[in-house]
Design an enzyme around this catalytic site. Structure first.
Site, PDB file in Angstrom:
ATOM      1  N   ASP A 141      -4.063  -0.098  -3.756  1.00  0.00           N
ATOM      2  CA  ASP A 141      -2.657  -0.215  -4.144  1.00  0.00           C
ATOM      3  C   ASP A 141      -2.436  -1.514  -4.911  1.00  0.00           C
ATOM      4  O   ASP A 141      -3.336  -1.971  -5.634  1.00  0.00           O
ATOM      5  CB  ASP A 141      -1.785  -0.138  -2.881  1.00  0.00           C
ATOM      6  N   HIS A 201       4.519  -3.057  -3.493  1.00  0.00           N
ATOM      7  CA  HIS A 201       4.302  -1.656  -3.142  1.00  0.00           C
ATOM      8  C   HIS A 201       3.223  -1.510  -2.073  1.00  0.00           C
ATOM      9  O   HIS A 201       3.389  -0.780  -1.087  1.00  0.00           O
ATOM     10  CB  HIS A 201       3.925  -0.869  -4.398  1.00  0.00           C
ATOM     11  N   SER A 260       5.018   8.251  -2.178  1.00  0.00           N
ATOM     12  CA  SER A 260       4.077   7.185  -1.820  1.00  0.00           C
ATOM     13  C   SER A 260       4.128   6.873  -0.325  1.00  0.00           C
ATOM     14  O   SER A 260       3.086   6.887   0.354  1.00  0.00           O
ATOM     15  CB  SER A 260       4.368   5.923  -2.633  1.00  0.00           C
TER      16      SER A 260
END
Length: 354
Positions: free
Chosen positions: A71, A105, A289
């Site tokens: 990620d 994120h 996600s």
């Protein structure tokens, strides 16, 4: 960090190899499920919908299971991740061991997956699992970082991970992907994925956030390369109450045979899944996600309950025990159905029953 994705197309579920998992464990839960339904548990709304407390009560919390997180990195200095790292991982942007998270994120996904059960804010699905974080390019299509992703997968596997959370996908509809085309854009990753699936790995991908009828490239990749299916899961995002697909998730479509549905939050105040931000605040996140991260955590927690099984056997059991009643019978939208951790922790996996 891009959030590319897409969704829907009918696919008959004909795989005879999928485990039925129809027997019942004779043992009762070691602890009452209600003991795990704390304010911290309820704050992470997706946990209740998938009945995570039943899995916890039977002993599945992620202990001794490693998950690789590919990620935007991870702020591992936060208290939510104290003791949660198996290895510092690697930062391909700064070319050094360990990671930072400029975008945030990756930290949010790590929170959904494995944040500590410590009485603060929320906790992750597999709060006793351990992570290996990897950081690749922060703000572009994944195919620009093919070699970094491939190296992350291989390194994670070499360091003990068999579960790989990938909360990203390339913005190419799965229906347009062929082996030759994917080999043009992600040659290194394709080669590593093939090898690791053959060696027992499981890759989790979100279907995408474009409210389309088909998933994006990676979640639908076994359409073009069927040998990947045994190590693949695609994930659609539901509203937090599980009542329907959320406001932006792509459908399972051609990935229906290896796709599962879980809460992923929705737009609007307090409508997302609660997680931890890169600066340590508790924030809402929504989309496919976090839904993918929830499934990666579930695989880790279930693996800890069934250590006799390999990761791919756990994947088959999770899919086989999904709830296919009511709206979830629509495989075009919801694939194998709503993830059900009470059923997955109660029924003996087929490979153990035989």
């Amino acid at each position: 960090m891009p959030h590319p994705f897409s969704a829907l197309r009918t696919l008959a579920l004909t795989s005879a190899s999928l485990l039925a998992g129809c027997l019942t464990l004779p043992e009762q839960p070691h602890t009452e499920a209600a003991a795990f339904e704390t304010p911290e548990y309820r704050a992470q709304q997706g946990l209740e919908i998938v009945k995570a407390s039943a899995l916890y009560a039977r002993g599945g919390t992620g202990q001794n299971v490693i998950v690789a997180l590919i990620d935007s990195g991870l702020n591992s200095n936060l208290t939510e991740f104290e003791g949660r790292l198996s290895d510092p991982g690697f930062d391909h942007v700064e070319n050094r061991p360990g990671t930072v998270d400029r975008v945030g994120h990756g930290t949010q996904m790590a929170g959904i997956l494995a944040a500590n059960k410590d009485g603060q804010g929320m906790h992750g699905m597999a709060f006793d699992a351990r992570l290996i974080p990897f950081r690749f390019g922060d703000d572009n299509e994944p195919f620009f970082f093919d070699s970094e992703i491939a190296q992350s997968w291989q390194s994670g596997f070499d360091k003990g991970a068999r579960l790989f959370n990938n909360s990203w996908a390339n913005a190419i509809p799965a229906t347009e992907i062929t082996e030759a085309r994917y080999n043009q854009v992600m040659p290194d990753s394709l080669a590593v994925a093939r090898k690791l699936v053959e060696d027992g790995a499981v890759f989790v991908f979100p279907t995408g956030n474009e409210l389309k009828r088909e998933p994006l490239a990676e979640p639908g990749l076994p359409v073009a390369l069927p040998e990947l299916e045994k190590g693949w899961i695609a994930v659609v995002a539901l509203k937090n109450d599980g009542s329907a697909i959320n406001g932006k998730s792509n459908y399972c479509g051609v990935a229906a045979a290896w796709c599962i549905a879980v809460p992923g939050g929705d737009a609007g105040p307090q409508a997302g899944l609660l997680t931890v931000s890169k600066d340590g605040r508790y924030v809402q996140t929504a989309g496919t996600s976090p839904a993918a991260a929830l499934v990666s955590g579930a695989l880790a927690a279930l693996q800890s309950l069934y250590p006799q099984l390999n990761a791919q056997q756990v994947r088959e059991h999770l899919l086989a025990t999904a709830n296919r009643t009511g709206i979830y019978a629509n495989s075009e939208a919801y694939g194998r159905g709503l993830m059900d951790l009470e059923a997955a922790s109660r029924r003996i996996p087929g490979s153990l029953a035989n």
